[in-house]
Design a protein around this motif. Structure first.
Motif, PDB file in Angstrom:
ATOM      1  N   ASN A  88     -13.460   2.973  -6.445  1.00  5.89           N
ATOM      2  CA  ASN A  88     -13.091   1.774  -7.194  1.00  5.89           C
ATOM      3  C   ASN A  88     -11.596   1.466  -7.206  1.00  5.89           C
ATOM      4  OD1 ASN A  88     -12.612   4.036  -8.825  1.00  5.89           O
ATOM      5  ND2 ASN A  88     -12.736   2.840 -10.706  1.00  5.89           N
ATOM      6  N   ASP A  89     -10.758   2.444  -6.801  1.00  5.55           N
ATOM      7  CA  ASP A  89      -9.314   2.211  -6.953  1.00  5.55           C
ATOM      8  C   ASP A  89      -8.476   2.734  -5.786  1.00  5.55           C
ATOM      9  OD1 ASP A  89      -9.434   4.964  -7.359  1.00  5.55           O
ATOM     10  OD2 ASP A  89      -8.997   4.877  -9.508  1.00  5.55           O
ATOM     11  N   TYR A  90      -9.122   3.021  -4.647  1.00  6.30           N
ATOM     12  CA  TYR A  90      -8.369   3.677  -3.563  1.00  6.30           C
ATOM     13  C   TYR A  90      -7.284   2.777  -2.965  1.00  6.30           C
ATOM     14  CZ  TYR A  90     -11.437   1.230  -0.207  1.00  6.30           C
ATOM     15  OH  TYR A  90     -12.110   0.287   0.521  1.00  6.30           O
ATOM     16  N   MET A  91      -7.488   1.453  -3.011  1.00  7.34           N
ATOM     17  CA  MET A  91      -6.468   0.560  -2.445  1.00  7.34           C
ATOM     18  C   MET A  91      -5.175   0.627  -3.266  1.00  7.34           C
ATOM     19  SD  MET A  91      -8.735  -2.720  -1.197  1.00  7.34           S
ATOM     20  CE  MET A  91      -7.360  -3.506  -0.336  1.00  7.34           C
ATOM     21  N   VAL A  92      -5.306   0.649  -4.577  1.00  5.62           N
ATOM     22  CA  VAL A  92      -4.136   0.788  -5.451  1.00  5.62           C
ATOM     23  C   VAL A  92      -3.481   2.152  -5.232  1.00  5.62           C
ATOM     24  CG1 VAL A  92      -3.376   0.949  -7.858  1.00  5.62           C
ATOM     25  CG2 VAL A  92      -5.012  -0.811  -7.193  1.00  5.62           C
ATOM     26  N   ALA A  93      -4.299   3.188  -5.077  1.00  4.69           N
ATOM     27  CA  ALA A  93      -3.769   4.539  -4.856  1.00  4.69           C
ATOM     28  C   ALA A  93      -2.938   4.607  -3.578  1.00  4.69           C
ATOM     29  CB  ALA A  93      -4.911   5.551  -4.814  1.00  4.69           C
ATOM     30  N   VAL A  94      -3.442   3.987  -2.518  1.00  4.14           N
ATOM     31  CA  VAL A  94      -2.705   3.979  -1.249  1.00  4.14           C
ATOM     32  C   VAL A  94      -1.373   3.250  -1.418  1.00  4.14           C
ATOM     33  CG1 VAL A  94      -2.695   3.089   1.120  1.00  4.14           C
ATOM     34  CG2 VAL A  94      -4.738   4.229   0.224  1.00  4.14           C
ATOM     35  N   GLU A  95      -1.394   2.150  -2.136  1.00  2.00           N
ATOM     36  CA  GLU A  95      -0.144   1.410  -2.379  1.00  2.00           C
ATOM     37  C   GLU A  95       0.876   2.262  -3.121  1.00  2.00           C
ATOM     38  OE1 GLU A  95      -1.154  -2.169  -4.428  1.00  2.00           O
ATOM     39  OE2 GLU A  95      -2.427  -2.911  -2.800  1.00  2.00           O
ATOM     40  N   GLU A  96       0.385   3.226  -3.912  1.00  2.00           N
ATOM     41  CA  GLU A  96       1.279   4.065  -4.722  1.00  2.00           C
ATOM     42  C   GLU A  96       1.564   5.436  -4.107  1.00  2.00           C
ATOM     43  OE1 GLU A  96       3.010   2.907  -7.026  1.00  2.00           O
ATOM     44  OE2 GLU A  96       1.977   0.981  -7.223  1.00  2.00           O
ATOM     45  N   GLY A  97       1.170   5.625  -2.840  1.00  2.00           N
ATOM     46  CA  GLY A  97       1.591   6.837  -2.148  1.00  2.00           C
ATOM     47  C   GLY A  97       0.519   7.859  -1.826  1.00  2.00           C
ATOM     48  N   SER A  98      -0.747   7.554  -2.102  1.00  2.00           N
ATOM     49  CA  SER A  98      -1.810   8.510  -1.787  1.00  2.00           C
ATOM     50  C   SER A  98      -1.816   8.842  -0.295  1.00  2.00           C
ATOM     51  CB  SER A  98      -3.174   7.930  -2.176  1.00  2.00           C
ATOM     52  OG  SER A  98      -4.213   8.804  -1.786  1.00  2.00           O
ATOM     53  N   THR A  99      -2.057  10.110   0.018  1.00  2.00           N
ATOM     54  CA  THR A  99      -2.213  10.512   1.424  1.00  2.00           C
ATOM     55  C   THR A  99      -3.668  10.847   1.751  1.00  2.00           C
ATOM     56  OG1 THR A  99      -1.736  12.850   0.991  1.00  2.00           O
ATOM     57  CG2 THR A  99       0.137  11.424   1.494  1.00  2.00           C
ATOM     58  N   LYS A 135     -16.046   0.715   8.178  1.00  2.00           N
ATOM     59  CA  LYS A 135     -15.095  -0.273   8.712  1.00  2.00           C
ATOM     60  C   LYS A 135     -14.382  -0.998   7.581  1.00  2.00           C
ATOM     61  CE  LYS A 135     -17.432  -1.177  13.102  1.00  2.00           C
ATOM     62  NZ  LYS A 135     -18.384  -2.057  13.795  1.00  2.00           N
ATOM     63  N   THR A 136     -15.139  -1.352   6.545  1.00  2.00           N
ATOM     64  CA  THR A 136     -14.550  -2.050   5.399  1.00  2.00           C
ATOM     65  C   THR A 136     -13.513  -1.171   4.707  1.00  2.00           C
ATOM     66  OG1 THR A 136     -16.564  -3.338   5.025  1.00  2.00           O
ATOM     67  CG2 THR A 136     -15.046  -3.121   3.167  1.00  2.00           C
ATOM     68  N   VAL A 137     -13.877   0.086   4.441  1.00  2.00           N
ATOM     69  CA  VAL A 137     -12.964   1.001   3.755  1.00  2.00           C
ATOM     70  C   VAL A 137     -11.713   1.237   4.601  1.00  2.00           C
ATOM     71  CG1 VAL A 137     -12.651   3.370   2.912  1.00  2.00           C
ATOM     72  CG2 VAL A 137     -14.771   2.135   2.399  1.00  2.00           C
ATOM     73  N   GLN A 138     -11.898   1.481   5.896  1.00  2.00           N
ATOM     74  CA  GLN A 138     -10.753   1.756   6.768  1.00  2.00           C
ATOM     75  C   GLN A 138      -9.839   0.539   6.891  1.00  2.00           C
ATOM     76  OE1 GLN A 138     -13.260   3.205   9.955  1.00  2.00           O
ATOM     77  NE2 GLN A 138     -12.530   5.303   9.692  1.00  2.00           N
ATOM     78  N   ASN A 139     -10.429  -0.650   6.949  1.00  2.00           N
ATOM     79  CA  ASN A 139      -9.615  -1.869   6.976  1.00  2.00           C
ATOM     80  C   ASN A 139      -8.843  -2.042   5.673  1.00  2.00           C
ATOM     81  OD1 ASN A 139     -10.265  -2.707   9.564  1.00  2.00           O
ATOM     82  ND2 ASN A 139     -12.034  -3.917   8.906  1.00  2.00           N
ATOM     83  N   ASN A 140      -9.491  -1.724   4.560  1.00  2.00           N
ATOM     84  CA  ASN A 140      -8.813  -1.826   3.267  1.00  2.00           C
ATOM     85  C   ASN A 140      -7.647  -0.847   3.166  1.00  2.00           C
ATOM     86  OD1 ASN A 140     -10.514  -3.828   2.339  1.00  2.00           O
ATOM     87  ND2 ASN A 140     -11.853  -2.441   1.205  1.00  2.00           N
ATOM     88  N   GLU A 175      -6.295  -1.924 -11.280  1.00  2.00           N
ATOM     89  CA  GLU A 175      -4.882  -2.047 -11.661  1.00  2.00           C
ATOM     90  C   GLU A 175      -4.541  -1.170 -12.858  1.00  2.00           C
ATOM     91  OE1 GLU A 175      -2.154  -3.378 -10.445  1.00  2.00           O
ATOM     92  OE2 GLU A 175      -3.211  -4.059  -8.657  1.00  2.00           O
ATOM     93  N   GLU A 176      -5.540  -0.899 -13.690  1.00  2.00           N
ATOM     94  CA  GLU A 176      -5.303  -0.063 -14.866  1.00  2.00           C
ATOM     95  C   GLU A 176      -4.925   1.370 -14.482  1.00  2.00           C
ATOM     96  OE1 GLU A 176      -8.700  -0.282 -17.418  1.00  2.00           O
ATOM     97  OE2 GLU A 176      -8.541  -2.455 -17.676  1.00  2.00           O
ATOM     98  N   ASN A 177      -5.277   1.772 -13.271  1.00  2.00           N
ATOM     99  CA  ASN A 177      -4.981   3.146 -12.834  1.00  2.00           C
ATOM    100  C   ASN A 177      -3.669   3.260 -12.063  1.00  2.00           C
ATOM    101  OD1 ASN A 177      -7.204   4.278 -14.035  1.00  2.00           O
ATOM    102  ND2 ASN A 177      -8.508   4.134 -12.224  1.00  2.00           N
ATOM    103  N   ARG A 178      -3.032   2.141 -11.799  1.00  2.00           N
ATOM    104  CA  ARG A 178      -1.785   2.181 -11.024  1.00  2.00           C
ATOM    105  C   ARG A 178      -0.755   3.091 -11.683  1.00  2.00           C
ATOM    106  NH1 ARG A 178       0.146  -0.951  -6.904  1.00  2.00           N
ATOM    107  NH2 ARG A 178      -1.501  -2.517  -7.186  1.00  2.00           N
TER     108      ARG A 178
END
Length: 232
Positions: free
Chosen positions: A203-214, A7-12, A168-171
């Protein structure tokens, strides 16, 4: 625990999609189940998860035999050419194609089984020596060459960003992969689509989604720390 973590991951993921102005179905979760027992996978399955990722061919094959047939299995680990024959027909997507010789082997084994195989090209964006994947410069040529092989279809790109405490370093690496997919799309190569970007881990999936991850590949964030001693 698994239900709460999911639930936490899906909400994020939903929050990140909103933040980026993307649709709610624009990114999907792959639960990375490597080293995890069937019982834990079934807990995630009971919560509606159908996409699972494995690193090793044998483990994927053994779990596939024991688990529901509607699971979509993703090969996300380094794939050796001599293991390809055991994998064909078992995956929804192979994320880790990092050489023409590997693509050639997948094509050859797929031809024997008369089945199509969807693949991603793995790109080592951060140029880490410890990681597999082609360089950003080599990727377009590999895509073009592999696209000519029968029975395989290139669906996009994958990367493993550096393991860092500050996501953020991986953005910048995710932005680079997204731009590479745009550049490859503009070349209009037959048998190539760049609809899939597999990037982002616990550790970085939220940033990845913001940058276009599918597809984000989350293991520890769902199942907890890996236990290499547990049996399947």
């Amino acid at each position: 625990m698994i239900a709460d973590n999911l639930k936490t991951v899906q909400n994020n993921i939903r929050t990140s999609l909103d933040r980026a102005g993307r649709g709610q179905t624009d990114a999907a979760l792959i639960a990375v189940s490597k080293t995890k027992p069937v019982s834990m996978i079934m807990e995630a399955y009971a919560q509606g998860i159908r996409d699972f990722g494995e690193n090793k061919v044998q483990e994927l094959a053994e779990k596939q035999e024991q688990l529901p047939k509607d699971i979509r299995w993703h090969m996300i680990g380094h794939l050796q050419r001599n293991k390809v024959k055991y994998l064909i027909g078992k995956t929804a997507l192979i994320h880790s194609v990092d050489s023409y010789r590997l693509a050639e082997e997948i094509s050859k084994e797929a031809a024997k089984k008369k089945t199509d195989v969807d693949i991603l090209i793995e790109v080592n964006v951060a140029q880490e020596e410890s990681k597999f994947g082609v360089s950003m410069e080599e990727a377009p040529d590999l895509v073009k060459k592999a696209a000519g092989l029968p029975f395989i279809h290139i669906k996009g790109l994958m990367t493993i960003a550096p393991n860092t405490e500050n996501p953020e370093e991986n953005r910048k690496y995710f932005q680079c992969l997204k731009q590479l997919s745009v550049d490859i799309t503009s070349k209009n190569v037959d048998n190539v689509s760049m609809n899939v970007l597999s990037m982002g881990m616990t550790n970085d999936y939220m940033v990845a989604v913001e940058e276009g991850s599918t597809y984000v590949r989350v293991g520890t964030g769902i199942f907890g720390e890996r236990n290499y001693d547990v049996s399947i």
